[in-house]
Enzyme design. Structure first.
Site, PDB file in Angstrom:
ATOM      1  N   HIS A   9      42.275  42.461  42.603  1.00 29.07           N
ATOM      2  CA  HIS A   9      41.925  43.813  42.142  1.00 29.07           C
ATOM      3  C   HIS A   9      41.958  44.774  43.323  1.00 29.07           C
ATOM      4  O   HIS A   9      41.907  44.349  44.474  1.00 29.07           O
ATOM      5  CB  HIS A   9      40.559  43.811  41.449  1.00 29.07           C
ATOM      6  CG  HIS A   9      39.416  43.431  42.343  1.00 29.07           C
ATOM      7  ND1 HIS A   9      38.176  43.989  42.247  1.00 29.07           N
ATOM      8  CD2 HIS A   9      39.342  42.561  43.365  1.00 29.07           C
ATOM      9  CE1 HIS A   9      37.387  43.463  43.161  1.00 29.07           C
ATOM     10  NE2 HIS A   9      38.061  42.592  43.847  1.00 29.07           N
ATOM     11  N   SER A  50      39.039  38.608  45.690  1.00 35.29           N
ATOM     12  CA  SER A  50      39.181  39.828  46.495  1.00 35.29           C
ATOM     13  C   SER A  50      39.733  39.527  47.881  1.00 35.29           C
ATOM     14  O   SER A  50      40.844  39.047  48.010  1.00 35.29           O
ATOM     15  CB  SER A  50      37.838  40.567  46.579  1.00 35.29           C
ATOM     16  OG  SER A  50      37.224  40.628  45.313  1.00 35.29           O
TER      17      SER A  50
END
Lengths: 255, 72
Positions: free
Chosen positions: A160, A137
């Site tokens: 993501h 992330s």
């Protein structure tokens, strides 16, 4: 424990009885502080702790990157109020010639992550990052921020989108707001790595790879293949690269 | 706003409510996180330094105890 220690010291002294003049003094010094040595033995299971001065400092970013919100105690965190002053200190200290950034993070606060990444990217001193375990992330921008980045063959990076469930206090979570947040992350990564924006966005919105989310997991070599990270490697590779960057910088300063 | 692979219900769960009583202190110029352990003693939990040499200092090993001396 103490017996082991004294026997060893005795043996060492008896096998080398004739030495230079400074030898007995050295032994005496050892005997003056057996306590600290025994403590070392108890805690690490070894006798010798090397003493060294390093011109390379090491910044470890582990667990959650903690920013504007203090996370509950079950989270292992790296706090930006610790990291940012450390980076300032490293940049200013004349004795420090380079920084190795070790990442093993599950992500965390977007703005804290971006702040750390920007600090690393705008440092004058050579920086090399090494992703071990995970650089997920918001760990992505921090990983690519360094002058040169490494990823361990077994390490992974999850790409993501920033989720709608993110916590924003007092701000309506409009789609636009999330989109802007997302753009900041994507722009930073694209600027500081070799991946294209189209490719990054495609990896980010890929379906079928993550169980709970859309996105992609890149393991070791995959991250290099897509141009996100520069090279697959480990500690010695990262240190070697950092040393060569330090030499290069010294040469440039002379010229 | 969090961007993490850890589910938010895990990040913000209240399952673990035993708050460790940790404090940030500076000893000989080295910042570290400590928690109280007995009378006037503190156990080192984590060293927060970027200097690798500090981690080799036997005095600052996580798990070892520091005596707290009141300077007043």
């Amino acid at each position: 424990m103490e017996e082991i220690f004294t026997n060893k010291a005795h043996n060492a002294a008896s096998t080398q009885p004739k030495e230079k003049k400074d030898k007995p003094r050295k032994n005496k010094n050892d005997n003056n502080k057996p306590d600290s040595k025994i403590e070392t033995l108890q805690q690490l299971g070894q006798m010798e702790i090397p003493n060294s001065e390093s011109n390379i400092h090491c910044l470890t970013i582990i667990g959650q990157v903690e920013g504007h919100i203090v996370l509950p105690p079950q989270n292992k965190t790296t706090k930006y109020e610790h990291i940012i002053p450390q980076l300032v200190a490293i940049e200013q200290d004349k004795k420090i010639e380079g920084v190795l950034i070790i990442l093993n993070t599950v992500g965390g606060d977007v703005e804290a992550g971006l702040a750390i990444a920007e600090m690393i990217a705008t440092m004058d001193k050579p920086t090399v990052s090494l992703i071990l375990g995970g650089g997920h992330s918001i760990g992505g921008p921090i990983g690519v921020a360094a002058d040169y980045s490494f990823i361990a063959p077994t390490a992974s990076m999850t790409i993501h989108p920033i989720r709608l469930s993110g916590l924003v206090i007092g701000v309506p979570q409009t789609y636009e707001y999330l989109d802007k947040m997302q753009d900041r992350v994507v722009k930073f990564i694209v600027k500081h790595s070799k991946i294209s924006e189209e490719k990054y966005r495609e990896l980010m919105s890929r379906t079928g790879e993550l169980a709970r989310d859309i996105g992609t997991i890149l393991v070791g070599e995959d991250a290099v293949k897509y141009g996100l990270i520069d090279e697959v490697g480990g500690l010695s590779d990262a240190l070697k690269k950092l040393k060569s960057l330090i030499e290069e910088r010294k040469r440039q300063n002379i010229e | 706003m969090l961007h993490t692979i850890v589910p938010l219900e895990v990040v913000f769960s209240n399952k673990y409510d035993d708050l460790p009583n940790q404090q940030l202190i500076k000893v000989d110029g080295v910042e570290m996180l400590v928690e109280p352990s007995g009378f006037a003693e503190a156990k080192i939990v984590r060293v927060l330094s970027t200097d690798p040499a500090h981690y080799l200092n036997t005095k600052f090993q996580p798990g070892s105890n520091l005596k707290i001396i009141n300077k007043n």
